[in-house]
Design a protein around this motif. Structure first.
Motif, short mmCIF file in Angstrom:
data_model
loop_
_atom_site.label_atom_id
_atom_site.label_comp_id
_atom_site.label_asym_id
_atom_site.label_seq_id
_atom_site.Cartn_x
_atom_site.Cartn_y
_atom_site.Cartn_z
N VAL A 1 0.84 -1.20 0.00
CA VAL A 1 0.00 0.00 0.00
C VAL A 1 0.87 1.25 0.00
CG1 VAL A 1 -1.89 -1.19 1.17
CG2 VAL A 1 -0.26 0.17 2.51
N SER A 2 0.23 2.36 -0.38
CA SER A 2 0.96 3.62 -0.43
C SER A 2 -0.01 4.77 -0.21
CB SER A 2 1.63 3.77 -1.79
OG SER A 2 2.29 5.00 -1.89
N GLY A 3 0.41 5.76 0.56
CA GLY A 3 -0.38 6.98 0.70
C GLY A 3 -1.66 6.79 1.47
N ASP A 4 -2.71 7.47 0.98
CA ASP A 4 -4.01 7.47 1.64
C ASP A 4 -5.11 7.09 0.66
OD1 ASP A 4 -3.29 8.38 4.25
OD2 ASP A 4 -3.01 10.40 3.42
N GLY A 5 -6.21 6.62 1.21
CA GLY A 5 -7.41 6.36 0.43
C GLY A 5 -7.58 4.90 0.05
N PRO A 6 -8.75 4.59 -0.49
CA PRO A 6 -9.01 3.21 -0.91
C PRO A 6 -8.12 2.84 -2.09
CG PRO A 6 -10.85 4.65 -1.52
CD PRO A 6 -9.89 5.47 -0.73
N GLN A 7 -7.63 1.59 -2.09
CA GLN A 7 -6.75 1.15 -3.17
C GLN A 7 -6.69 -0.37 -3.23
OE1 GLN A 7 -2.34 1.73 -1.74
NE2 GLN A 7 -3.61 3.37 -0.88
N GLY A 8 -6.45 -0.85 -4.43
CA GLY A 8 -6.23 -2.27 -4.61
C GLY A 8 -4.75 -2.53 -4.76
N VAL A 9 -4.29 -3.64 -4.20
CA VAL A 9 -2.90 -4.06 -4.36
C VAL A 9 -2.92 -5.52 -4.78
CG1 VAL A 9 -1.93 -2.42 -2.71
CG2 VAL A 9 -2.69 -4.65 -1.90
N SER A 10 -1.96 -5.88 -5.63
CA SER A 10 -1.93 -7.26 -6.09
C SER A 10 -0.53 -7.69 -6.47
CB SER A 10 -2.88 -7.46 -7.27
OG SER A 10 -2.43 -6.75 -8.40
N MET A 11 -0.36 -9.01 -6.46
CA MET A 11 0.88 -9.64 -6.88
C MET A 11 0.53 -10.67 -7.95
SD MET A 11 2.43 -10.26 -3.03
CE MET A 11 3.35 -11.66 -3.57
N ASP B 1 -13.37 -1.27 -9.53
CA ASP B 1 -14.33 -0.25 -9.95
C ASP B 1 -13.72 1.14 -9.98
OD1 ASP B 1 -16.87 0.58 -10.84
OD2 ASP B 1 -17.52 1.05 -8.79
N GLY B 2 -12.53 1.24 -10.61
CA GLY B 2 -11.89 2.53 -10.80
C GLY B 2 -10.95 2.97 -9.68
N LEU B 3 -10.85 2.21 -8.62
CA LEU B 3 -9.90 2.58 -7.54
C LEU B 3 -8.47 2.42 -8.04
CD1 LEU B 3 -11.46 0.79 -4.42
CD2 LEU B 3 -11.48 3.24 -4.95
N PRO B 4 -7.54 3.15 -7.45
CA PRO B 4 -6.12 2.97 -7.82
C PRO B 4 -5.69 1.52 -7.57
CG PRO B 4 -6.39 4.88 -6.39
CD PRO B 4 -7.72 4.18 -6.43
N HIS B 5 -4.81 1.04 -8.44
CA HIS B 5 -4.34 -0.35 -8.35
C HIS B 5 -2.82 -0.37 -8.41
CE1 HIS B 5 -4.06 -4.55 -10.42
NE2 HIS B 5 -3.76 -4.63 -9.13
N ARG B 6 -2.20 -0.91 -7.38
CA ARG B 6 -0.74 -1.08 -7.32
C ARG B 6 -0.46 -2.55 -7.56
NH1 ARG B 6 2.63 2.42 -5.28
NH2 ARG B 6 3.71 0.92 -3.97
N HIS B 7 0.07 -2.86 -8.74
CA HIS B 7 0.34 -4.25 -9.12
C HIS B 7 1.84 -4.52 -9.10
CE1 HIS B 7 -0.11 -8.14 -10.95
NE2 HIS B 7 0.68 -7.79 -11.95
N ASP B 8 2.26 -5.45 -8.26
CA ASP B 8 3.66 -5.88 -8.14
C ASP B 8 4.64 -4.74 -7.84
OD1 ASP B 8 3.54 -8.63 -8.25
OD2 ASP B 8 3.64 -8.69 -10.44
N PRO B 9 4.29 -3.81 -6.94
CA PRO B 9 5.30 -2.81 -6.57
C PRO B 9 6.32 -3.44 -5.62
CG PRO B 9 3.35 -2.50 -5.24
CD PRO B 9 3.03 -3.60 -6.24
N VAL B 10 7.42 -2.76 -5.40
CA VAL B 10 8.41 -3.21 -4.42
C VAL B 10 7.76 -3.07 -3.04
CG1 VAL B 10 10.67 -2.75 -3.38
CG2 VAL B 10 10.34 -2.47 -5.85
N PRO B 11 7.76 -4.12 -2.23
CA PRO B 11 7.17 -4.00 -0.89
C PRO B 11 7.90 -2.93 -0.07
CG PRO B 11 7.53 -6.30 -1.46
CD PRO B 11 8.22 -5.48 -2.51
N ASP B 12 7.14 -2.24 0.75
CA ASP B 12 7.65 -1.15 1.59
C ASP B 12 7.79 -1.65 3.03
OD1 ASP B 12 8.19 1.16 2.99
OD2 ASP B 12 6.39 2.22 2.34
N GLY B 13 9.01 -1.71 3.52
CA GLY B 13 9.25 -2.18 4.88
C GLY B 13 8.56 -1.34 5.93
N LEU B 14 8.49 -0.03 5.70
CA LEU B 14 7.83 0.85 6.66
C LEU B 14 6.34 0.55 6.74
CD1 LEU B 14 7.90 3.14 8.68
CD2 LEU B 14 7.75 4.76 6.76
N ALA B 15 5.69 0.31 5.60
CA ALA B 15 4.27 -0.04 5.59
C ALA B 15 4.05 -1.35 6.34
CB ALA B 15 3.74 -0.13 4.16
N LEU B 16 4.93 -2.32 6.12
CA LEU B 16 4.83 -3.61 6.82
C LEU B 16 5.00 -3.42 8.32
CD1 LEU B 16 4.70 -6.76 6.43
CD2 LEU B 16 7.19 -6.69 6.55
#
Length: 187
Positions: A106-116, A155-170
């Motif tokens: 995940v990144s930033g704020d708001g609703p978002q989809g993430v996938s691998m 349904d139009g939400l931002p999608h982060r597909h296969d980004p580098v994982p963020d250690g801080l988010a984890l």
């Protein structure tokens, strides 16, 4: 007047579920992170990576809490991180908290989809509400989807597909809502 804490609360976060070795270390208000592509060499590079992170932080090799990314990922990759975390926890007397690796995407704020990528036109994905880089609600829990079905679900939400994982988010997710009774997930 109280003496300063000789051993501040230290948290180590690590994820080996993706082709990246993702690490973060926090103590007090300070955080150090590292992420590097290692392919399938997690077992060889994880111990050195952790030592380097503690060295950069000028801290003794000791943490009170360990946050691990529980996958989804390859069978071997996910187990390398879990085994290493459990070994350290046993030696250090630390607690181990688990968080889905998808929360490290995940990144930033708001609703978002993430996938691998889960191969053959599939993804392993989730849809989250995110505030200040931390998952605050799960709209669609982590699951395997056909890519086309997952995109429709967004349904139009931002999608982060296969980004580098963020250690801080984890790390933040683990401290916010990490599970002590975690299980591993495989692609």
């Amino acid at each position: 007047m109280t003496a300063p804490d000789a051993h501040p609360h230290v948290t180590l976060a690590l994820d080996t579920a993706t082709p990246f070795l993702t690490l973060a270390l926090s103590w007090g208000t300070t955080v150090v992170t590292a992420a590097r592509e290692v392919g399938r060499a997690h077992a060889e590079q994880l111990p050195e990576g952790v030592q380097e992170l503690f060295g950069e932080a000028v801290l003794p090799l000791l943490a009170d809490t360990i946050v691990i990314g529980t996958g989804p990922g390859s069978y071997t990759g996910v187990r390398v991180g879990a085994s290493y975390a459990l070994g350290l926890a046993s030696v250090w007397g630390a607690r181990v908290l688990g968080v889905s690796t998808l929360e490290a995407l995940v990144s930033g704020d708001g609703p978002q989809g993430v996938s691998m990528d889960a191969r053959k036109g599939n993804v392993y994905g989730a849809v989250y509400d995110v505030q200040d880089g931390v998952v605050t609600a799960v709209r669609h829990a982590p699951a395997k989807y056909a890519l086309q079905d997952f995109q429709a679900l967004l349904d139009g939400l931002p999608h982060r597909h296969d980004p580098v994982p963020d250690g801080l988010a984890l790390l933040r997710a683990g401290l916010d809502h990490g599970a002590a009774d975690w299980t591993l997930a495989y692609l």
